[in-house]
Design an enzyme around this catalytic site. Structure first.
Site, PDB file in Angstrom:
ATOM      1  N   ASP A   1       0.879  -1.070   0.043  1.00 31.72           N
ATOM      2  CA  ASP A   1      -0.051   0.009  -0.089  1.00 31.72           C
ATOM      3  C   ASP A   1       0.879   1.395  -0.017  1.00 31.72           C
ATOM      4  O   ASP A   1       2.261   1.064   0.339  1.00 31.72           O
ATOM      5  CB  ASP A   1      -0.981  -0.118   1.430  1.00 31.72           C
ATOM      6  CG  ASP A   1      -1.850   1.164   1.434  1.00 31.72           C
ATOM      7  OD1 ASP A   1      -2.528   1.532   0.542  1.00 31.72           O
ATOM      8  OD2 ASP A   1      -1.539   1.811   2.720  1.00 31.72           O
TER       9      ASP A   1
ATOM     10  N   ASP B   1      -0.110   5.000   0.988  1.00 37.25           N
ATOM     11  CA  ASP B   1      -0.464   6.158   2.016  1.00 37.25           C
ATOM     12  C   ASP B   1      -0.400   5.399   3.246  1.00 37.25           C
ATOM     13  O   ASP B   1      -1.212   4.527   3.571  1.00 37.25           O
ATOM     14  CB  ASP B   1      -1.629   6.845   1.688  1.00 37.25           C
ATOM     15  CG  ASP B   1      -1.543   7.794   0.487  1.00 37.25           C
ATOM     16  OD1 ASP B   1      -0.769   8.815   0.558  1.00 37.25           O
ATOM     17  OD2 ASP B   1      -2.215   7.526  -0.556  1.00 37.25           O
TER      18      ASP B   1
END
Length: 216
Positions: free
Chosen positions: A11, A13
């Site tokens: 991922d 953020d």
């Protein structure tokens, strides 16, 4: 603990990049513009979900496309204002990996993901965004697409996530999950391994794959 894999899926953020300051600034302004109260807004976690899903939960359907375009514009324009930076251990960890062994799989749109990654000098060979999928996390589709793009069996992939929705997506895809306690408390994260951030891990690449271990 040692984890063996053929590919790693990150991922962005909250996992590679901290964007909390920018996210809060932009979404607060967005909520004010669209008349969303603090009480309504507080019910929804921003990390791990697409802007389209959040907007659909908060606004009438007919204005969702406009509202999604607005929050993307706000966030992309805000990147140069600061509030986006690498999390501890990110640079060292990614630099140890061959470009064809890892991908970024984010709930952000392509424009926003590219803006934030460019701001911190990360240039993944493979990038999966909200523009590529029909169903966002916690659905497994984003991570399954990431595995397919790298040509790796999902069971041989490791997902790195900071949000419950993303971890659920990784589990549903049949992948090993590593949670980073950067935006949530460790007790809130259900994963095969939970660490504070990537600085807690070391990585070794061999002819047989990638070996991840917890630093002493």
């Amino acid at each position: 603990m040692r984890i063996h894999a053929d590919a790693l899926l990150f991922d962005n953020d909250g996992t590679l990049v901290s964007s909390l300051e920018s996210v809060r600034r932009c979404w607060t302004l967005w909520a004010q513009e669209y008349g969303v109260t603090a009480e309504q807004f507080g019910r929804f976690a921003l990390h791990g979900r697409t802007a389209a899903e959040i907007a659909a939960d908060l606004l009438p359907a007919e204005i969702v496309p406009e509202a999604v375009a607005r929050i993307e514009r706000l966030e992309v324009e805000d990147v140069p204002n600061g509030g986006v930076h690498l999390l501890p251990g990110t640079r060292e960890f990614l630099d140890a990996l061959p470009a064809d062994r890892w991908a970024v799989v984010t709930s952000a749109t392509l424009g926003l993901a590219e803006a934030r990654l460019e701001a911190v000098g990360i240039r993944p060979k493979t990038l999966i965004t909200a523009n590529d999928v029909t169903r966002g996390k916690p659905d497994p589709e984003p991570y399954l697409l990431g595995a397919r793009a790298l040509g790796v069996d999902p069971s041989r992939c490791v997902v790195f996530e900071d949000a419950p929705a993303g971890l659920a997506a990784g589990r549903a895809a049949g992948m090993t999950t590593v949670a980073l306690a950067t935006t949530h408390q460790a007790r809130e994260l259900d994963a095969d391994l939970v660490v504070k951030d990537l600085s807690a891990l070391s990585v070794l690449v061999t002819d047989r794959g990638v070996e991840i271990s917890v630093r002493d």
